[in-house]
Design a protein around this motif. Structure first.
Motif, PDB file in Angstrom:
ATOM      1  N   ASP A 290      -2.442   6.387  -0.993  1.00  0.00           N
ATOM      2  CA  ASP A 290      -3.514   5.491  -0.556  1.00  0.00           C
ATOM      3  C   ASP A 290      -3.559   5.527   0.970  1.00  0.00           C
ATOM      4  O   ASP A 290      -2.781   4.868   1.635  1.00  0.00           O
TER       5      ASP A 290
ATOM      6  N   GLY B 255      -0.894  -1.964   6.948  1.00  0.00           N
ATOM      7  CA  GLY B 255      -1.130  -1.673   5.535  1.00  0.00           C
ATOM      8  C   GLY B 255      -1.649  -2.893   4.788  1.00  0.00           C
ATOM      9  O   GLY B 255      -1.634  -4.013   5.293  1.00  0.00           O
ATOM     10  N   LYS B 256      -2.099  -2.644   3.573  1.00  0.00           N
ATOM     11  CA  LYS B 256      -2.627  -3.717   2.729  1.00  0.00           C
ATOM     12  C   LYS B 256      -1.475  -4.614   2.290  1.00  0.00           C
ATOM     13  O   LYS B 256      -0.446  -4.139   1.843  1.00  0.00           O
TER      14      LYS B 256
ATOM     15  N   PHE C 219      -3.796   4.546   6.757  1.00  0.00           N
ATOM     16  CA  PHE C 219      -2.396   4.270   6.424  1.00  0.00           C
ATOM     17  C   PHE C 219      -1.592   5.567   6.392  1.00  0.00           C
ATOM     18  O   PHE C 219      -1.941   6.504   5.687  1.00  0.00           O
TER      19      PHE C 219
ATOM     20  N   GLN D 195       0.816  -1.217   0.000  1.00  0.00           N
ATOM     21  CA  GLN D 195       0.000   0.000   0.000  1.00  0.00           C
ATOM     22  C   GLN D 195       0.849   1.266   0.000  1.00  0.00           C
ATOM     23  O   GLN D 195       1.798   1.399   0.752  1.00  0.00           O
ATOM     24  N   GLY D 196       0.470   2.225  -0.858  1.00  0.00           N
ATOM     25  CA  GLY D 196       1.006   3.579  -0.807  1.00  0.00           C
ATOM     26  C   GLY D 196       2.497   3.710  -0.974  1.00  0.00           C
ATOM     27  O   GLY D 196       3.113   4.542  -0.329  1.00  0.00           O
TER      28      GLY D 196
ATOM     29  N   ASP E 244      -6.227   4.578   2.761  1.00  0.00           N
ATOM     30  CA  ASP E 244      -7.266   3.665   3.272  1.00  0.00           C
ATOM     31  C   ASP E 244      -6.857   3.067   4.607  1.00  0.00           C
ATOM     32  O   ASP E 244      -5.699   2.690   4.806  1.00  0.00           O
TER      33      ASP E 244
END
Length: 193
Positions: A25, A160-161, A30, A17-18, A27
């Motif tokens: 990002d 995070g994702k 994060f 993520q990001g 979401d």
């Protein structure tokens, strides 16, 4: 027949993520966006350039498409990545977009697994997936991924994702390439067995 390759920048704990910028990002709250910047070096640029040679099409999820379409079309063609992304066919898996502004981009029609199988059968080279975490999970579940090209960063974010999440069963991989960069990033190539 095309091979579907998932190409991702990930941390040692699997976060994808990001990676590019602080606000890329956020979401889930994060707060570590832009984590990959300190690790970039010429070896990664060279590897990306080599990967372009085999890539004959791209596959994106909606969110990744929107981020990339807002940036790459404005970059000069002197940038090899911009030139390739702008000129190469792009397919977008989306349930909400009906038209796309980025040249050579089209909405993927129909059910995902069937449409991706058709894309793989329609050409040679590599169908590259960049980012697109939700899409990648669906492609893994449908057993459509032929390989992974990972840029593994020596960093633990703890939140995070993640690229790899729950899977129905284990998936065996074969290491086909590995290179270390000056910043400690491991560039790893795996094929699905």
């Amino acid at each position: 027949m095309r091979k579907l390759m998932v190409i991702e920048f990930v941390t040692l704990d699997g976060v994808m993520q990001g990676l590019g910028s602080p606000d890329e990002d956020r979401d889930g709250g994060f707060e570590h966006g832009g984590w990959s910047a300190p690790y970039f070096d010429p070896a990664q640029a060279s590897a990306a350039g080599e990967g372009l040679k085999d890539t004959t099409a791209y596959l994106f999820g909606r969110r990744t498409y929107e981020k990339m379409a807002a940036f790459w079309p404005t970059q000069p063609d002197e940038n090899p990545m911009a030139a390739h992304l702008n000129a190469t066919p792009k397919h977008v898996a989306t349930r909400t977009l009906t038209s796309l502004d980025w040249p050579n981009a089209r909405v993927l029609d129909g059910e995902l697994a069937t449409a991706v199988r058709e894309l793989k059968e329609q050409g040679d080279g590599v169908l590259a997936v960049l980012g697109s975490g939700v899409l990648v999970q669906e492609l893994i579940a449908a057993e459509l991924v032929d390989g992974y090209r990972l840029f593994l960063h020596p960093l633990l974010l703890g939140t995070g994702k993640r690229l790899f999440r729950e899977m129905a069963r284990p998936q065996r991989l074969r290491l086909v390439d590995h290179t270390s960069t000056s910043t400690g990033v491991l560039m790893l190539g795996y094929d699905v067995i």
